[in-house]
Motif scaffolding. Sequence first.
Motif, short mmCIF file in Angstrom:
data_model
loop_
_atom_site.label_atom_id
_atom_site.label_comp_id
_atom_site.label_asym_id
_atom_site.label_seq_id
_atom_site.Cartn_x
_atom_site.Cartn_y
_atom_site.Cartn_z
N PRO A 95 0.81 -1.23 0.00
CA PRO A 95 0.00 0.00 0.00
C PRO A 95 0.84 1.27 0.00
O PRO A 95 0.31 2.35 -0.31
N GLU A 96 2.14 1.18 0.33
CA GLU A 96 2.99 2.36 0.33
C GLU A 96 3.31 2.85 -1.09
O GLU A 96 3.78 3.97 -1.28
N ILE A 97 3.04 2.01 -2.10
CA ILE A 97 3.36 2.37 -3.48
C ILE A 97 2.16 3.08 -4.10
O ILE A 97 1.04 2.56 -4.10
N ASP A 98 2.40 4.28 -4.65
CA ASP A 98 1.40 4.99 -5.44
C ASP A 98 1.70 4.78 -6.92
O ASP A 98 2.80 4.37 -7.30
N ILE A 113 7.62 5.46 -5.16
CA ILE A 113 8.02 4.97 -3.84
C ILE A 113 8.80 6.07 -3.14
O ILE A 113 9.80 6.56 -3.65
N GLY A 114 8.36 6.47 -1.97
CA GLY A 114 9.03 7.50 -1.20
C GLY A 114 10.30 6.99 -0.53
O GLY A 114 10.44 5.77 -0.31
N GLN A 115 11.18 7.92 -0.17
CA GLN A 115 12.44 7.54 0.46
C GLN A 115 12.22 6.76 1.75
O GLN A 115 12.97 5.83 2.06
N SER A 116 11.17 7.09 2.51
CA SER A 116 10.91 6.37 3.77
C SER A 116 10.52 4.92 3.52
O SER A 116 10.58 4.09 4.44
N SER A 117 10.10 4.59 2.31
CA SER A 117 9.74 3.20 1.95
C SER A 117 10.74 2.63 0.95
O SER A 117 10.41 1.71 0.19
#
Length: 532
Positions: A95-98, A113-117
């Motif tokens: 779910p962290e992937i947009d 994918i954000g840096q935190s993920s």
Amino acid sequence: MLIDTPQQALIERIRDIGHAEAVRRFFGLLKELIDVVNLPNGDARLAFTIRKDQKAITANVNFFWALRLVKPHRGEPEFWLTIKKSAQDQLVDFPEIDFSGVSQKSGYVAAVIGQSSAHLLYQPAVQQCWLDCLPELVETGKRGPHSARHNPDVYRAAEDEAFLSELIRLADDPSLGERHLNGHTVEELGADYETPDRNVPDNQPHNLILYGPPGTGKTHALQPYLRDGRASLITFHPAYGYEEFVEGIRPEVVGSQVSYKVRKGIFYKACLSAVQLAGYATLADCLNDSPDNRQRKLAQAPAHFLLIDEINRANIASVFGELITLLEADKRLGAEHELWLTLPYSQERFGVPANLYVVGTMNTTDRSIALLDIALRRRFSFRELRPDPSVLPMVEGVDLAQLLRTINERIEYLLDRDHQLGHAYLLNISTHAELCDVFRDRIIPLLQEYFFNNWAQIQLILGDNMAWGKEPEQRLIWVRKKYTSTATTNLFGDIPDTVDDVVSYEINPHLLAHEYEQVPPAAFVRIYQKPV
């Protein structure tokens, strides 16, 4: 005012993104992309771009984004990986992937994918969706050349970790205009170009082989070339070939598919590094330049060194192939009679730049220098490194210098000068125990190899023969048993007709058992000093 160079633009963008870890992750992914698409820097189907109106670094393959690093107006850096729309369902467990559309009509989307993920970048499902998409982007009907401007230093940063580290360091440095980057200076307009220090030792030939017996410091002599980071090092072996040295086709598995790609070897990469020091992004850029400009740039560029340890252990004619002609100083790119050719696998034009220096080492015990290919001997200069006893000290009454001189003189008489011992065998010895260790573990086994277990000759080398006069306890090689006719009869029941007088030998048991207190210093002194 600073010239707007590709390097400066890349440094400014790294500064805008402001997250060194994210930058390193992006260039790690970009290296994977380069390996999969297998296109050289400057290929029309690639455009690694840095747009002034965006805080992003983008890798375009044909007319599609393939990979991006984006710093939104607010929030953390984001990684955009292009995948097929049909592959979205494989990533529903994350779910962290947009997802963001690449274009309205294309069959691709970007997984964001954000840096935190960032750990998700290395999930097998994510990797497979992205890597499986890349070959399709290469073959798409919407082909280059791009209208966007390709920045060759983005490609270089993915391939050269040291170059990337320097870019990141300079991104944090406010005095960018006064700094040098791998031999390139960000200059002010109108400034005169000054020839940099090429860092070439005096009397340095373009092609040099250092040869001599083992332990004479041949490999150690390569260390000064490695100090400033402008050198490539390789060790040859019998299985080494043209495909590893220049270029060759190698199989690779991406996902479930096997593909065959042209991979560049260390010699090609060394030539590329050399022309990049002259300001060219690729060898093609260098070859496409005018002869006068190419000659000027390569003459002013810093030197790059290719260091080849154990050069005679490979089949030289097979490794260098048709490039042996291009090694000649006057045939180099930028020289008076420069030549280039077309490589057989990639069909790229290729030449050896004038600022590349090739330095090899050769152990004369592995193969006589007389057996080297005549073509190689004509194109290389040769410098012999001999044993240097003068650097050796006295150790507990043992004159190591005289010890080495005596042993080497005996080896030269019984065998030849190519098999002498180098001073490195005795260089760092400071105690009697260390001297015993060297003889037990290195020198005696080497003599066994040299003389094919002819123990009588090894005794002559070490002064353990009867005529020299050593006391029995001072000998390093002992006579274990002499087979007289009686002893032979007792062993076989009769004396074999084909057996001559036989003597068996053994290494001093105290030396083998590490009982060095039972091996007197006189065991070594008496090697070079005959008892009175």
